[in-house]
Design an enzyme around this catalytic site. Structure first.
Site, PDB file in Angstrom:
ATOM      1  N   ARG A 173      54.865  35.332  32.365  1.00 24.75           N
ATOM      2  CA  ARG A 173      55.465  35.669  31.468  1.00 24.75           C
ATOM      3  C   ARG A 173      56.983  35.484  29.939  1.00 24.75           C
ATOM      4  O   ARG A 173      57.735  36.014  30.020  1.00 24.75           O
ATOM      5  CB  ARG A 173      56.281  37.089  31.912  1.00 24.75           C
ATOM      6  CG  ARG A 173      55.322  38.443  32.238  1.00 24.75           C
ATOM      7  CD  ARG A 173      54.040  38.270  31.308  1.00 24.75           C
ATOM      8  NE  ARG A 173      53.433  39.798  32.490  1.00 24.75           N
ATOM      9  CZ  ARG A 173      52.793  39.666  33.229  1.00 24.75           C
ATOM     10  NH1 ARG A 173      51.747  38.501  33.015  1.00 24.75           N
ATOM     11  NH2 ARG A 173      52.026  41.065  33.617  1.00 24.75           N
ATOM     12  N   SER A 179      55.076  47.049  33.587  1.00 26.60           N
ATOM     13  CA  SER A 179      55.731  46.789  33.801  1.00 26.60           C
ATOM     14  C   SER A 179      57.108  46.491  33.122  1.00 26.60           C
ATOM     15  O   SER A 179      57.618  46.474  32.540  1.00 26.60           O
ATOM     16  CB  SER A 179      55.519  45.478  34.519  1.00 26.60           C
ATOM     17  OG  SER A 179      54.039  45.688  35.637  1.00 26.60           O
ATOM     18  N   GLU A 236      61.514  43.044  32.398  1.00 28.20           N
ATOM     19  CA  GLU A 236      60.399  42.272  32.014  1.00 28.20           C
ATOM     20  C   GLU A 236      60.267  42.662  29.914  1.00 28.20           C
ATOM     21  O   GLU A 236      60.009  41.804  29.355  1.00 28.20           O
ATOM     22  CB  GLU A 236      59.002  42.886  32.576  1.00 28.20           C
ATOM     23  CG  GLU A 236      58.035  41.957  31.725  1.00 28.20           C
ATOM     24  CD  GLU A 236      56.716  42.207  31.899  1.00 28.20           C
ATOM     25  OE1 GLU A 236      56.580  43.116  30.548  1.00 28.20           O
ATOM     26  OE2 GLU A 236      55.225  41.894  32.038  1.00 28.20           O
TER      27      GLU A 236
HETATM   28  N1  EPU Z   1      52.903  47.958  45.127  1.00 29.20           N
HETATM   29  C1  EPU Z   1      53.428  47.794  45.759  1.00 29.20           C
HETATM   30  N2  EPU Z   1      53.944  49.470  45.361  1.00 29.20           N
HETATM   31  C2  EPU Z   1      53.164  50.031  43.400  1.00 29.20           C
HETATM   32  C3  EPU Z   1      52.578  49.005  43.841  1.00 29.20           C
HETATM   33  C4  EPU Z   1      52.285  48.089  43.734  1.00 29.20           C
HETATM   34  O1  EPU Z   1      53.839  47.915  47.280  1.00 29.20           O
HETATM   35  O2  EPU Z   1      53.505  51.092  43.768  1.00 29.20           O
HETATM   36  C5  EPU Z   1      52.876  46.447  46.011  1.00 29.20           C
HETATM   37  C6  EPU Z   1      50.834  45.795  45.980  1.00 29.20           C
HETATM   38  O3  EPU Z   1      50.939  45.070  47.455  1.00 29.20           O
HETATM   39  C7  EPU Z   1      50.128  45.555  45.436  1.00 29.20           C
HETATM   40  C8  EPU Z   1      50.988  44.391  45.242  1.00 29.20           C
HETATM   41  O4  EPU Z   1      52.250  45.285  43.996  1.00 29.20           O
HETATM   42  O5  EPU Z   1      49.064  44.671  45.827  1.00 29.20           O
HETATM   43  C9  EPU Z   1      51.240  43.746  43.362  1.00 29.20           C
HETATM   44  O6  EPU Z   1      50.587  45.630  42.684  1.00 29.20           O
HETATM   45  P1  EPU Z   1      49.783  45.064  41.265  1.00 29.20           P
HETATM   46  O7  EPU Z   1      48.500  44.519  41.648  1.00 29.20           O
HETATM   47  O8  EPU Z   1      49.490  46.139  40.266  1.00 29.20           O
HETATM   48  O9  EPU Z   1      50.287  43.925  40.475  1.00 29.20           O
HETATM   49  P2  EPU Z   1      51.986  44.017  39.762  1.00 29.20           P
HETATM   50  O10 EPU Z   1      52.572  42.676  40.369  1.00 29.20           O
HETATM   51  O11 EPU Z   1      52.684  44.943  40.580  1.00 29.20           O
HETATM   52  C10 EPU Z   1      50.908  42.286  37.842  1.00 29.20           C
HETATM   53  C11 EPU Z   1      51.501  43.184  36.088  1.00 29.20           C
HETATM   54  C12 EPU Z   1      50.802  43.648  35.221  1.00 29.20           C
HETATM   55  C13 EPU Z   1      49.306  43.782  35.768  1.00 29.20           C
HETATM   56  C14 EPU Z   1      49.390  43.414  37.125  1.00 29.20           C
HETATM   57  C15 EPU Z   1      47.463  43.388  37.788  1.00 29.20           C
HETATM   58  C16 EPU Z   1      54.039  42.236  36.383  1.00 29.20           C
HETATM   59  C17 EPU Z   1      55.449  42.257  36.148  1.00 29.20           C
HETATM   60  N3  EPU Z   1      52.864  42.580  36.431  1.00 29.20           N
HETATM   61  O12 EPU Z   1      51.711  43.917  38.494  1.00 29.20           O
HETATM   62  O13 EPU Z   1      51.690  43.862  34.025  1.00 29.20           O
HETATM   63  O14 EPU Z   1      49.039  45.161  35.334  1.00 29.20           O
HETATM   64  O15 EPU Z   1      49.779  42.279  37.586  1.00 29.20           O
HETATM   65  O16 EPU Z   1      47.446  42.224  37.689  1.00 29.20           O
HETATM   66  O17 EPU Z   1      53.289  40.515  35.403  1.00 29.20           O
HETATM   67  C18 EPU Z   1      52.800  44.992  32.370  1.00 29.20           C
HETATM   68  O18 EPU Z   1      53.670  43.362  32.426  1.00 29.20           O
HETATM   69  O19 EPU Z   1      53.012  45.668  32.322  1.00 29.20           O
HETATM   70  C19 EPU Z   1      50.878  44.347  33.307  1.00 29.20           C
HETATM   71  C20 EPU Z   1      51.226  46.041  33.571  1.00 29.20           C
END
Ligand code: EPU
Length: 332
Positions: free
Chosen positions: A162, A232, A328
């Site tokens: 990012r 995010s 972010e």
């Molecule tokens: N999780 C929770 N609670 C929640 C949601 C998620 O505990 O309410 C945990 C779960 O363990 C899950 C893990 O968080 O396995 C990861 O969640 P997710 O796969 O949704 O990914 P993220 O790390 O929360 C990142 C990006 C997103 C992108 C997703 C999918 C960042 C800050 N965010 O989110 O990007 O869509 O991966 O690859 O890196 C954005 O930047 O606006 C964005 C949406």
């Protein structure tokens, strides 16, 4: 080109907060952009993309420039690859859809990310195991300070998680981005949720992958037209080995991803949920019930309300787990 005065910015940021810009313009070409920079050499300048990753907490006493370059051109092509230049203002997901429909691979995992092509390198957008940096060859810009055109190679963009030189310096106005996309596609599992969504199909087509990504995102993330948000809100924290171990001592089942030597990433969403903030609201701001990392606007027009709620989350996660979450989104 028309310069507008006292422009309301509510429709130009996806959180829909109110703020007024003293001056505002939308250059349609690099020439118009350099001309406006020449005309306002001492003005305080802010560049706006689609406004999906930022919001306002106050008025802007200066000139907002919203680049409107909208062209898409294939600039070279051979049997294996196509190089495509897309203007900064092209809507990101329209561009992805177009590439997928032509059979060009590399961007499909980034389907449905809100925003513009010009914003994509700034924070090196990423999802489902892909980052845009892996497809970008050149970024064309104009230097705010000198008005000169400058082209960045992929290395010169200094991409990180990012992150990029454009985010670090805020000095270059992106006018177009050149992508190198493959004309063949082999699915490689990078993200377990995606494979699950593909229901055991080990060799999905590009269109099937795009559909699966859209299905996951639609389920997990709120519709920005119904619940204004900026995706995010926080970055996933990067930890050293010591920090990681300290966190694991507090939460045994905390998700940890190894991202390099002595470098680990944990999940901000998990920590926010664990801190009791998933689906929680305070006044007109809250987090989304299906994803704790997304802050949603439930009816405020004042960006300070969003800022205060985010600060509550930061304080609580820090208090409980000793991790300082960083936004972010760009808060202005
Ligand atoms: N999780 C929770 N609670 C929640 C949601 C998620 O505990 O309410 C945990 C779960 O363990 C899950 C893990 O968080 O396995 C990861 O969640 P997710 O796969 O949704 O990914 P993220 O790390 O929360 C990142 C990006 C997103 C992108 C997703 C999918 C960042 C800050 N965010 O989110 O990007 O869509 O991966 O690859 O890196 C954005 O930047 O606006 C964005 C949406």
């Amino acid at each position: 080109m028309k310069i507008q005065h006292s422009k309301q910015l509510q429709q130009y940021n996806s959180f829909r907060t109110k703020a007024v810009a003293r001056l505002f313009c939308e250059p349609q070409s690099v020439d118009e952009l350099t001309e406006v920079l020449k005309s306002f050499p001492h003005e305080n300048i802010l560049i706006l993309g689609a406004g999906n990753n930022m919001f306002f907490t106050k008025d802007f006493d200066g000139l907002i420039i919203k680049p409107e370059m909208n062209e898409i051109n294939i600039i070279s092509e051979d049997e294996n690859f196509a190089e495509i230049e897309a203007g900064a203002a092209v809507e990101w997901d329209n561009f992805v859809e177009r590439c997928v429909s032509k059979g060009y691979s590399g961007l499909e995992n980034l389907s449905l990310i809100p925003g513009s092509v010009g914003a994509s390198p700034i924070q090196n957008i990423g999802a489902y195991g892909s980052e845009v940096k892996d497809t970008i060859t050149l970024v064309k810009t104009v230097d705010i300070k000198t008005g000169e055109q400058k082209i960045f190679t992929n290395d010169e963009c200094r991409f990180g998680y990012r992150d990029s030189i454009f985010k670090q310096t805020r000095r270059y106005i992106i006018t177009s981005v050149i992508f190198r996309l493959s004309k063949s596609f082999t699915y490689v599992e990078k993200y377990i949720d995606l494979s699950r969504e593909l229901k055991g199909n080990l060799s999905p087509s590009l269109t099937q992958v795009r559909k699966a990504i859209i299905a996951i995102r639609t389920r997990k993330l709120p519709d920005v037209n119904k619940l204004p948000n900026a995706g995010s809100f926080f970055k996933n924290p990067i930890l050293t080995k010591d920090e990681k171990e300290a966190l694991q001592n507090k939460i045994i089942d905390v998700p940890i991803y190894n991202i390099g030597e002595n470098s680990f990433k944990t999940s901000a969403a998990f920590l926010i949920e664990k801190a009791g903030f998933k689906g929680k609201t305070n006044g007109k701001v809250g987090t989304y019930q299906n994803h704790a990392l997304v802050v949603i606007n439930l009816g405020t027009e004042d960006g300070k309300d969003i800022l205060n709620f985010a600060q509550e989350i930061i304080n609580e996660v820090d208090k409980q787990f000793g991790i300082k979450l960083e936004p972010e989104v760009w808060i202005f």
